[in-house]
Structures are given as structure tokens and as C-alpha cells.
Design a protein around this motif. Structure first.
Motif, PDB file in Angstrom:
ATOM      1  N   GLU A  49      45.169  41.877  37.883  1.00  0.00           N
ATOM      2  CA  GLU A  49      43.873  42.423  37.768  1.00  0.00           C
ATOM      3  C   GLU A  49      43.274  42.545  39.330  1.00  0.00           C
ATOM      4  N   VAL A  50      42.278  43.529  39.310  1.00  0.00           N
ATOM      5  CA  VAL A  50      41.751  43.615  40.720  1.00  0.00           C
ATOM      6  C   VAL A  50      40.165  43.637  40.517  1.00  0.00           C
ATOM      7  N   GLY A  51      39.383  43.031  41.475  1.00  0.00           N
ATOM      8  CA  GLY A  51      38.020  42.979  41.486  1.00  0.00           C
ATOM      9  C   GLY A  51      37.352  43.773  42.315  1.00  0.00           C
ATOM     10  N   CYS A  52      35.911  44.000  41.939  1.00  0.00           N
ATOM     11  CA  CYS A  52      35.269  44.844  42.798  1.00  0.00           C
ATOM     12  C   CYS A  52      34.521  44.012  43.791  1.00  0.00           C
ATOM     13  N   TYR A  53      34.629  44.327  45.192  1.00  0.00           N
ATOM     14  CA  TYR A  53      34.076  43.507  46.028  1.00  0.00           C
ATOM     15  C   TYR A  53      32.542  43.450  46.056  1.00  0.00           C
ATOM     16  N   ALA A  57      33.060  41.952  39.382  1.00  0.00           N
ATOM     17  CA  ALA A  57      33.810  42.168  37.994  1.00  0.00           C
ATOM     18  C   ALA A  57      35.486  42.447  38.233  1.00  0.00           C
ATOM     19  N   PHE A  58      36.226  41.727  37.550  1.00  0.00           N
ATOM     20  CA  PHE A  58      37.529  41.752  37.420  1.00  0.00           C
ATOM     21  C   PHE A  58      38.122  42.649  36.233  1.00  0.00           C
ATOM     22  N   TYR A  59      39.026  43.667  36.571  1.00  0.00           N
ATOM     23  CA  TYR A  59      39.442  44.284  35.637  1.00  0.00           C
ATOM     24  C   TYR A  59      41.030  44.255  35.671  1.00  0.00           C
ATOM     25  N   PRO A  60      41.664  44.246  34.600  1.00  0.00           N
ATOM     26  CA  PRO A  60      43.239  44.675  34.655  1.00  0.00           C
ATOM     27  C   PRO A  60      43.452  45.942  35.115  1.00  0.00           C
ATOM     28  N   MET A  74      37.074  53.783  40.679  1.00  0.00           N
ATOM     29  CA  MET A  74      35.606  53.296  40.736  1.00  0.00           C
ATOM     30  C   MET A  74      35.539  52.155  39.854  1.00  0.00           C
ATOM     31  N   CYS A  75      34.597  51.317  40.032  1.00  0.00           N
ATOM     32  CA  CYS A  75      33.931  50.189  39.103  1.00  0.00           C
ATOM     33  C   CYS A  75      33.112  50.648  38.048  1.00  0.00           C
ATOM     34  N   VAL A  81      33.002  52.970  44.964  1.00  0.00           N
ATOM     35  CA  VAL A  81      34.539  53.477  45.019  1.00  0.00           C
ATOM     36  C   VAL A  81      35.504  52.419  45.538  1.00  0.00           C
ATOM     37  N   LEU A  82      36.604  52.085  45.050  1.00  0.00           N
ATOM     38  CA  LEU A  82      37.230  50.744  45.233  1.00  0.00           C
ATOM     39  C   LEU A  82      38.229  51.387  46.168  1.00  0.00           C
TER      40      LEU A  82
END
Length: 87
Positions: A49-53, A57-60, A74-75, A81-82
Motif C-alpha cells: 500500500e501507498v500513503g498520501c503525504y 490516507a493509506f490505500y492498497p 491522485m489521492c 497528485v501523488l
């Protein structure tokens, strides 16, 4: 005179369209790739998973909460924009 004015208008529109294409490519290249994003934001890296800086929020990586717009991810919470695709 009317024919020259129309020709100049067509040339102006073509130059403007080409400039907008180059500008959008420049904005796309400003965004980091996923590898660069995770190197810069180490705390956003998780097991699959990767989180938004920005909002945390963390998402798979295969989640519906992350979506690509013009090859940018994008988150879904804060619309930040990630990263961009590496293509």
C-alpha cells in the motif's frame, strides 16, 4: 486581405494547440514517478500500500480510492497528485 487574416488565424490556432501540448507534457514530467515518490516520502511506504503525504490516507496499490488522470495517480480524499506513470 480576408484570406491572409484567415491564414494567420489558422496558424495562430495551430501554434497555440502545439504550445498547450508541450505545456501539459512539462506539467506531467514535473510529477515524480512512483519510485521517486516513495524515495522522497519514506513514511508513505507500506506492505502493498501507498500513503498520501498530504492527508496521510493509506490505500492498497490496486485500490479504487486511487485513480489515474492523464497518467497521474491522485489521492481520492484530498485530490493531491501523488505520482505519474512511468510510461
Amino acid at each position: 486581405m480576408d484570406m491572409i487574416g484567415n491564414l494567420l488565424l489558422i496558424i495562430f490556432i495551430l501554434v497555440l494547440a502545439y504550445g498547450m501540448r508541450c505545456c501539459s507534457l512539462w506539467f506531467w514530467r514535473r510529477s515524480p514517478t512512483l519510485k521517486e515518490y516513495l524515495a522522497k516520502h519514506v513514511t508513505c511506504k507500506g506492505e502493498g500500500e501507498v500513503g498520501c503525504y498530504r492527508c496521510g490516507a493509506f490505500y492498497p496499490l490496486t485500490s479504487d480510492h486511487l485513480y489515474a488522470v492523464r497518467s497521474k495517480t491522485m489521492c481520492s480524499c484530498c485530490k493531491t497528485v501523488l505520482w505519474r506513470s512511468e510510461i
